[in-house]
Design a protein around this motif. Sequence first.
Motif, short mmCIF file in Angstrom:
data_model
loop_
_atom_site.label_atom_id
_atom_site.label_comp_id
_atom_site.label_asym_id
_atom_site.label_seq_id
_atom_site.Cartn_x
_atom_site.Cartn_y
_atom_site.Cartn_z
N GLN A 110 0.82 -1.20 0.00
CA GLN A 110 0.00 0.00 0.00
C GLN A 110 0.86 1.25 0.00
O GLN A 110 0.54 2.24 -0.68
CB GLN A 110 -0.93 0.01 1.21
N GLN A 412 3.61 -7.87 3.44
CA GLN A 412 2.16 -7.99 3.46
C GLN A 412 1.56 -7.92 4.86
O GLN A 412 0.40 -7.54 5.01
CB GLN A 412 1.72 -9.33 2.82
N ASP A 451 -2.50 -5.99 10.39
CA ASP A 451 -2.74 -5.66 8.99
C ASP A 451 -2.15 -6.75 8.11
O ASP A 451 -1.01 -7.17 8.32
CB ASP A 451 -2.10 -4.32 8.62
N GLN A 453 -1.98 -7.54 3.85
CA GLN A 453 -2.29 -7.04 2.51
C GLN A 453 -1.94 -8.10 1.47
O GLN A 453 -0.95 -8.81 1.58
CB GLN A 453 -1.50 -5.76 2.22
N ARG A 454 -2.80 -8.15 0.46
CA ARG A 454 -2.59 -9.02 -0.70
C ARG A 454 -2.38 -10.48 -0.28
O ARG A 454 -1.46 -11.15 -0.75
CB ARG A 454 -1.42 -8.52 -1.55
N ASP A 459 -7.33 -8.16 1.50
CA ASP A 459 -6.63 -7.35 2.49
C ASP A 459 -7.43 -7.44 3.77
O ASP A 459 -8.67 -7.48 3.74
CB ASP A 459 -6.53 -5.88 2.06
N ARG A 461 -7.73 -6.02 8.00
CA ARG A 461 -7.30 -5.17 9.12
C ARG A 461 -8.17 -5.48 10.32
O ARG A 461 -9.40 -5.54 10.21
CB ARG A 461 -7.40 -3.69 8.78
#
Length: 668
Positions: A110, A412, A451, A453-454, A459, A461
Amino acid sequence: MKAKILVSLLLFMTTVEVLAQSTLSWEEFMQQMADEGMDEADEQEWEAQMAVLSELHERPMDLNSATREQLLQLPFLSESAVDGIMEYRAQNGPMLSFGELRLVGPLSLQEQEWLRLFVTVAPPETPQHRDSTRLWWGRSHHELVTRVDVPAYERAGWPWARGIVHHLRYTWHQGRHLDVGLRLEKDAGEPIFTHDIPFYDSYGGHVQLKDIGPLQQVIVGDLKAGFGEGLVLNNGLRFGKTSMGLWRTANGIRPHRSADEVNFLRGAAGRLQLGRDWSVTALYSIRSLDATVNADNSVSSINTTGLHRTESELRRRGSLQSQTTALHAAWRRKAWSAGLTGLFQYYDHQFLQSGALYRQIYPEGYLFGAASVNYGYQSSRLVVKGETARSFDRRGGGWATLNKAAWRFSQQMQLAVIQRFYSKDYYSPHASAFGENSRVQNESGVAVQFDAQRIGPFDLRALFDYFYSPWPRYSMTRASTGWEGLLQTTLQARRGRQLVLRYRVKSKEQSDRRHYSHQLRATYYHRLSSLWDAQLSAFLHRYHQPAQGNAAVSSSTGFAVMPQVSCHTRDERLRWSLTAVWFHTDGYDSRLYLYEPSLFQTFGMQQLYGHGQRLATTLRYSTANGRWSAQIKAGVTHYTDRDEISSGPLRIDSSWKTDVQVLLRLRF
């Protein structure tokens, strides 16, 4: 052989970049920013952030020559990510393309995507790079922005013409060393060119010099500052709790450019670099604030609205003088950092408190002081930071400490933990730090955020925060506790299509009773073509207060549906958007915060409650050379559950509310 492998890898990453280049636009970035903290809306705070980020977006820095301090101006970049960029440049030389960002280990996916909106990649041999690194004086860049908001209604408290809003901003950049700014603002309902306000209600400006030998920065005029974790001084960038894994306190000094009329300093500040490891920053501010002066010449609190529309607001205008002196020394060597901050505050009227129990811990006296030490360690995987502070006043003062640690498993995934303790006796007038309450006082808590991501197409959180106030808060007669949880998942099913689901629950005590707030938001983004985008959002807010003693159950529900469509020409000189909202809430407790596209350096957050509909459209046009642009926004809200809107001097004798905003921007 190593050189050949590196060249092959760079060519591969460049190819990947061409095939999968980010198509994130500035409007989409602002939408994502709103999604980060729209449940904690503060229009002035968010517009101040937009002003800073818009300025950095309009004048992108060269990634191959940007200093560490310049990159740290971007609040979404972690310090470990910035250090990773600097280390990569030192080991591999200048970057040839954005694709090389994928090789910077601490830089999350991000962060890579957002960073592209604020930097360029200029190889050393290009004129762009030479201009940014070798020319001392450089070129002149001037910008004039004026905005007028015209209401199509009249409020009870003032005539129609006084309801017009006008903002004017001028900036002049001379190369990379000189920056001059001027701003004028008039809010709705404020008089202008009268006996009470002979000029604009709010005005100011600044002159900034940068990178003059060891003198890194000098600002004269309106400025903002933040040091450590904000326990002693922070009126710079700060975002909501739900963004804690991404955002950090903005350290250093910077000019004040936004329409915020309260949260800034006015005076002079400078930062001196002493060798490679040490820097010293000093500032002095003197300005007038709004407060109600009592018969005994004392005050109890500072008015922070910045509005001067009614007789009572005009009487408070500039009635309290504030003088602030601060000094900060910072040391940094490789992975370690430390700093010392001291602040001295003087008011020309004495603060005295009386009445409600919650006010008994509020400040008393003329003089206030605070000192702190901040500390930190960071590597590519681990970041540990904190600040411990002590305040001083005639009551003796108190302690405060804030400590956080973040472990990055990979590009990630990251886990962050933050602990804070703000005693009821601690008070620093310019403090602003992570917490449930706006005051850095009377609060303890622990928060954990994860968190990812990907992870495939997802994604994720997750956040949990527990907080405790030992002294009674407003409306309480005893200590209180609370907790908050958040879960957000983003599904990127295929390119150009995205689904975001966000659930937030909070348990908090008010009037000696516990209440629960449940908020659910679902947003589906669809890129119809290279020119057209569509978005559909649904909102649900459930407020519930169980029965307790003689008090009955209290519940309120609100929901809304918001479709949105936007398009632009291939050269993006013309952009248009249309947003519609249908909302239905049982009352103010179940109010909804909705973001809609807005004008340059404004934040289009709407707070809606009751029953009704809203329609808003924006249109932006700019010339081919970008010298000037024009923007217009029109919004109309219709309430079906009332015949008048608001009350008192803000009352509108109609169920319709229509506003038109026009912005003109000239650059030369």
